[in-house]
Design an enzyme around this catalytic site. Sequence first.
Site, short mmCIF file in Angstrom:
data_model
loop_
_atom_site.label_atom_id
_atom_site.label_comp_id
_atom_site.label_asym_id
_atom_site.label_seq_id
_atom_site.Cartn_x
_atom_site.Cartn_y
_atom_site.Cartn_z
N LYS A 220 7.93 3.08 4.61
CA LYS A 220 7.06 3.30 3.45
C LYS A 220 7.77 4.04 2.33
O LYS A 220 7.50 3.79 1.15
CB LYS A 220 5.78 4.03 3.85
CG LYS A 220 5.96 5.47 4.29
CD LYS A 220 4.62 6.07 4.69
CE LYS A 220 4.76 7.50 5.17
NZ LYS A 220 5.22 8.41 4.12
N THR A 221 8.69 4.95 2.67
CA THR A 221 9.42 5.67 1.62
C THR A 221 10.27 4.70 0.82
O THR A 221 10.38 4.80 -0.40
CB THR A 221 10.30 6.78 2.23
OG1 THR A 221 9.47 7.68 2.98
CG2 THR A 221 11.03 7.55 1.15
N ASP B 130 1.28 8.74 -1.70
CA ASP B 130 1.74 8.65 -0.32
C ASP B 130 0.74 9.36 0.59
O ASP B 130 0.00 10.24 0.16
CB ASP B 130 3.12 9.30 -0.21
CG ASP B 130 3.80 9.00 1.12
OD1 ASP B 130 3.31 8.13 1.86
OD2 ASP B 130 4.82 9.64 1.41
N GLU B 131 0.74 8.99 1.87
CA GLU B 131 -0.11 9.63 2.89
C GLU B 131 -1.59 9.66 2.46
O GLU B 131 -2.28 10.67 2.61
CB GLU B 131 0.38 11.05 3.18
CG GLU B 131 1.83 11.15 3.61
CD GLU B 131 2.08 10.67 5.03
OE1 GLU B 131 1.13 10.17 5.66
OE2 GLU B 131 3.23 10.77 5.50
N GLN C 34 -2.83 7.32 11.47
CA GLN C 34 -2.18 8.63 11.43
C GLN C 34 -2.98 9.65 10.62
O GLN C 34 -2.42 10.62 10.11
CB GLN C 34 -0.76 8.51 10.86
CG GLN C 34 0.17 7.68 11.72
CD GLN C 34 1.60 7.73 11.23
OE1 GLN C 34 2.31 8.74 11.35
NE2 GLN C 34 2.06 6.63 10.65
#
Length: 755
Positions: A34-35, A223-224, A254
């Site tokens: 994902k990064t 992100d996240e 997650q």
Amino acid sequence: MSESYLTSLNPAQREAVEHFEGPILVLAGAGSGKTRVLTARVAHLVHGHGVPPARILAVTFTNKAAGEMRGRIQRLLGCDPVGLWMGTFHAICARLLRRHAHLLGWSNAFSIYDAEQSLRLIKKIQETVGVDPDRWSPTTIRAHISAAKNQLVSPQRFIEDHGDSFNLFQRNLARVYPAYQAALRDQNAFDFDDLLVKPVELFQAVPDVLARYRGRFAFVLVDEYQDTNHAQFRLLELLGKERGNLMVVGDDDQSIYRFRGADIRNILDFEQAFPGARIVRLEQNYRSTSSILEAANAVISENVQRRGKRLFTDRVGGEPLTLVETLDETDEARWIVEELRSRYEGGPDLHNHRDFAILYRTNAQARALEDAFRKASLPYQVVGGTRFYERREIQDVVAYLRLISNPRDGSAFERVVNYPRRGIGGTSLERFARFATREGLSLLQAAARADEAGDVPPGGTRGLVAFAELIRRYATRAPVTSVGALIGELVEELDLLAALRDEGPEGEDRAENVKELIAGALDFHAEVTSDTTEGEEPDGLTELDRYLQQVALVADIDRHDPDADAVTLMTLHNAKGLEFSAVFIAGLEDGLFPLSRSYDEPDEVEEERRLFYVGITRAQNKLYLSHARQRRRAGEVTYGRLSPFVQAIPEELLERRTSSLFVSEAFTTPHRERRERYRERRESGFVPDDQFEPSYDQDAPRLVKGERVVHAIFGSGRVVEVSGFGPDVRVTVEFDGLGRKKLVARYAALKKDYF
């Protein structure tokens, strides 16, 4: 630059990167790159579509991730992405508030109160409004205030909803919350929750400011996303919904921060909030072997609240997962250390201690592990213990800096006004505080005029005036002095290192910590980057202001040093986002993982299962799972059975083992079987607790003169004498560094020391 960054992407990654306008949700499984997608997306917006970096906002969840992503983007573009806003939610919001806090009644030099500082203030407010801190826990009060803020419930709204509640706790909370928020404003301070809430209030109250940032940020990346709370969702909605160019990357499997207010519905209901959104799934894992991923898929498939995806990899096969049963937490720690050392010294694939991580559900589990590592002389680092910036001596120095930066910071004033001692006693402070209140002055302003108070003793007056003058001098110097030099001069003038060393053996360590603080601050200037772009007004911050903001926003995981050749010990929550060649997950007993309280609510059990999934997917090559037959928790011995989470893993993926102590001759006697029958009967309700005394264990190992043993309190030693018979056996042990002690064997709970 060429578009070579696109050729290294798999089809799903490329689809996410090449998406241009409109909302998009990228469901990025663990280890799916994902990064790479986020950084390539920014590079493609700039290079492929001509979007200026200043029109892009990228939000991460750790400072470390923000730094790494910015570096990757710079390498992809071949130049610094000047004007790009990239950072954590808290850092981005603090940056907004530094420019616009005056519109809400704060100045741009506001302090950011950490958990301890806000807790101190809440306790003080409770005493002021008559809500007894001994009866109503300040920690609980703070947690409920935090929950209200995360739901964007203002103090006034809380009073309206709960001021007349039949619930006494809610009524008391309705008294504390508004007074606490008023005190923060009086001291020109925000707590961590305010950093998220106040920008939302700002955008809703001042449409021109919202319009400005909507126009500025044409593209928003997050992100996240699975860990966002309602305040963060609302902030993104305000900024990104009008244009719709919002990319969120996350993994519903997650989502593990419900206790901090994270709402998994944000990611599950993304299409409802942003109609027409594209959904892209990243399911190819580049981290783990297929045996590890099959276990992870089997575990998480038992959850109901999930979108559904199945990780796969080209790394077919791999070692099976090792499941080991141990006697207790000490035996578990010893087995882990022995296995780790054996693998490190004899294995061809693991050559550094940093290749290993030990993960656990609660911080309390670290104690037995640390003991085992110290005895084995193996290097380790604990992430999530006492943070550097939470140490008393560091907090004292930082309090001076906060007061120099923000003269209204009453919390900082109270902490250091008489440290080191300058003759200001309790009576002086009480009378002086009344004078400040009477005159409508901040504590620092009042200190400068302490001679006008009338009833403050002469010694206290001199101390207060001198303290105010000290702070004034350094406040004058702060705008023109580097923060490292400023701290060094302040510490020297206070003679703080000598004062710390006078405290005894621990004082030397405290002095060294202050020296480390100075060293870090001396390097800080190299980390400062441009905070403005062309046409954007400066925020007027000094280097000290920026330094204090960085100190306030540092996270546990930011202190993890991946380059240190040491085994990492951390909770499963802290492990998210990391990877290690070999991972041990310890304490896999029902009631510890999942925690007993989670059974009260199905959503909690699902979150615990997601946490286990996070732990499994940290491992690249080898995963160990350990559980103990009994464990001492909160001073009591509990008997545990294997976690149901582990039971979801297919048997063909597991290699079952037991520790040498568990299967030693002493623990395979008929007595052990009888003890097991007692335990089973007691757990079934047939044997009252008072008929079973766990401290009297007839099956304790037979003690032999000359062998080494371990005691829970006295540590390791050697048996020098054994006398008596049966339950009356007595043993004399020569403990390392403590000398001889005579013990009754049945109560001593001695264990064989295999080190």
